[in-house]
Enzyme design. Sequence first.
Site, mmCIF file in Angstrom:
data_model
loop_
_atom_site.group_PDB
_atom_site.id
_atom_site.type_symbol
_atom_site.label_atom_id
_atom_site.label_comp_id
_atom_site.label_asym_id
_atom_site.label_seq_id
_atom_site.Cartn_x
_atom_site.Cartn_y
_atom_site.Cartn_z
ATOM 1 N N GLU A 109 24.740 96.414 -2.798
ATOM 2 C CA GLU A 109 25.008 94.910 -2.840
ATOM 3 C C GLU A 109 24.863 94.438 -1.246
ATOM 4 O OE1 GLU A 109 28.820 94.046 -4.388
ATOM 5 O OE2 GLU A 109 27.962 94.654 -6.530
ATOM 6 N N ASP A 353 41.420 84.300 -15.285
ATOM 7 C CA ASP A 353 39.930 85.093 -13.709
ATOM 8 C C ASP A 353 38.813 84.078 -13.422
ATOM 9 O OD1 ASP A 353 40.159 87.854 -12.741
ATOM 10 O OD2 ASP A 353 38.473 88.360 -13.224
ATOM 11 N N TRP A 429 30.824 86.992 -7.471
ATOM 12 C CA TRP A 429 30.484 86.244 -5.963
ATOM 13 C C TRP A 429 28.994 86.165 -5.548
ATOM 14 C CZ3 TRP A 429 26.946 90.320 -4.236
ATOM 15 C CH2 TRP A 429 26.641 91.158 -4.836
#
Length: 620
Positions: A109, A353, A429
């Site tokens: 990533e 979440d 993200w």
Amino acid sequence: MGTRQMPRVVLSSAACALLALAGCQGGDGGGSDSARAAGGDSSGAARGANAVQADSAMRTAMADSGSWPSYGRDYTNQRYSPLTQLTPANVSGLKLAWKYKTGVPHAFETSPIVVDGTMYISTPLNHVIALDARTGAKKWEYAAQLGQTVFCCGPVNRGVAVYGGRVYMGQLDGKLVALNANDGSVAWQTQVGNPQEGYALNGAVVAADGKVFAGVSGGEYGIRGFLAAFDAGTGREVWRFYTIPSPEEGGWWGKWSETDPFGTSLHRDIAAEKRDSAKYADAWRTGGGGVWQAVAIDRELGLVMFTVGNPSPDLAGAPRPGDNLYTSSMVAVDLKTGKYKWHLQEIPHDVWDLDPASPVVLMDVKDSAGGTVKAAAQAGKTGWIYVVDRATGRPIRRTDAYVPQANMFAQPTLEGTRMLPGANGGSEWSPTAYSPQTGYMYVLAMHQPMNYIVKDEPLQKPALWLGGAFVGTGEPQYGQFVAVDLNTGKVAWKYRTAKPMIGGALATAGGLVFTGTADKEFLALDAKSGRQLWKYAAPGGVNAPPVSFSVNGQQHVAVAAGGNFQINAPRSDELLVFSTAGGADSTRAAGTTGRADTAAAGAARTASAATASRPRAGGQ
């Protein structure tokens, strides 16, 4: 285990001024800072002078259109390259220039840093590799000898910071490490968080003002989250901002909000929460609130802005009454002191979440009256982009939803409650890109319906503490790459992919936007219309943010293609670099590991034979 010192190179003072960001220190490598970290030098004046020089070098690098000197290219996190050589008219000629196989085939990533002809990447399991940006030849490699690690979402690292002759990385074992940029040797390391308590560092760190900014992960493990600033020269902690305020700091109860900041009901039982508040008076001590993405910085306003993750436990709200400040928020603190300035809590008392995971991005936008405002924006897991005045945190707008939404903020139940978006978002993200040419923010998004199931679970460190589960419904899932006009809040266009999207975006001044898919495709689209113009078949899922840089007058685009843990995208270990000139030797590419695969790489490797690398860490 050590690395060999590279040959000493003495450069002129003018060259050193230009190269200070990437490690020119007259060949010294900064060893004297290692002594200071151990207490040998406490000269604040010397550190201040070094910070001024490093900041000057960073400004020079950010002004250089051919560099990519920080996670988001500059401190705005816009991921916007000023390079114009690649355009919709010629991007179809983009070819593989070189690739590098890291030998670490886990979720990959990283967002590369490119300054002064050198590319710095991090890998899973905390390797750092310095590469010749022209050829991909390895200059050096550091492999962390990791201690105990605890992490929820793969052994990943999202990127390094390069500043003042050092390369900085947060590690899965809770350490922040500084490496000398010329050879990869360790200058210092600092234990930031205890893995036995659930702490880890996997987000990209950012350096400015003589400090390195690092946040901790672990919101799924009952930590008390924080963002901290460390002296770039010594590793000494300068300040720490806790994302869970203690009772002495005002507490984390908040205003007991019945809605989100834009009036959407959260369906909370406020009376029951207040009745339970005395029973759970100490819940803040294990309240979560990780900071697991790169910060944005406004030097003029003196602000550091960042996102704060979910409260702990994730889905069970009963053991943590109140709004749970400052979880699931955008937060701004003072650059010098870390003191609180403002926050926008996207979801008070989050039990889904749906914490903001994508980085804060800075830009100018039009407000409702047509005036221009210096703004901060964040693409939420909720499926909305939140836009605020970055001086005050005052909301400007919440955009239209960029993904389907259903049964929003319905409370989880023992039997399971279906809601859209699911726990991955919206936007996960994945860093967004913003183009000042179009005014669009480019968001990687996903359609993943989920059932939210709540369960009473005790905290048992360092085990996961979810307070239930979020599970798929069996319905079809897909991804969307979406352009949203931040001046109007309207969705401009959508590009659909077969699988949910996690990775990142890049916008360029040439009118292009790049992204990747879990189906192993790297894409170039027209930034204005969303029309696909080019694609490349990669060896693994393209689940990392691309960057663009220039060497020898040629614009390049680089991206990691190694897959992703959360959506189980195919794994690989390759960094891919493209230009219209191309140059890759695909025959050699088939069987090499840990080196660049280009026609010119052999000669470059010979020239760099004096560089040593550390042995790789073992798998976990």
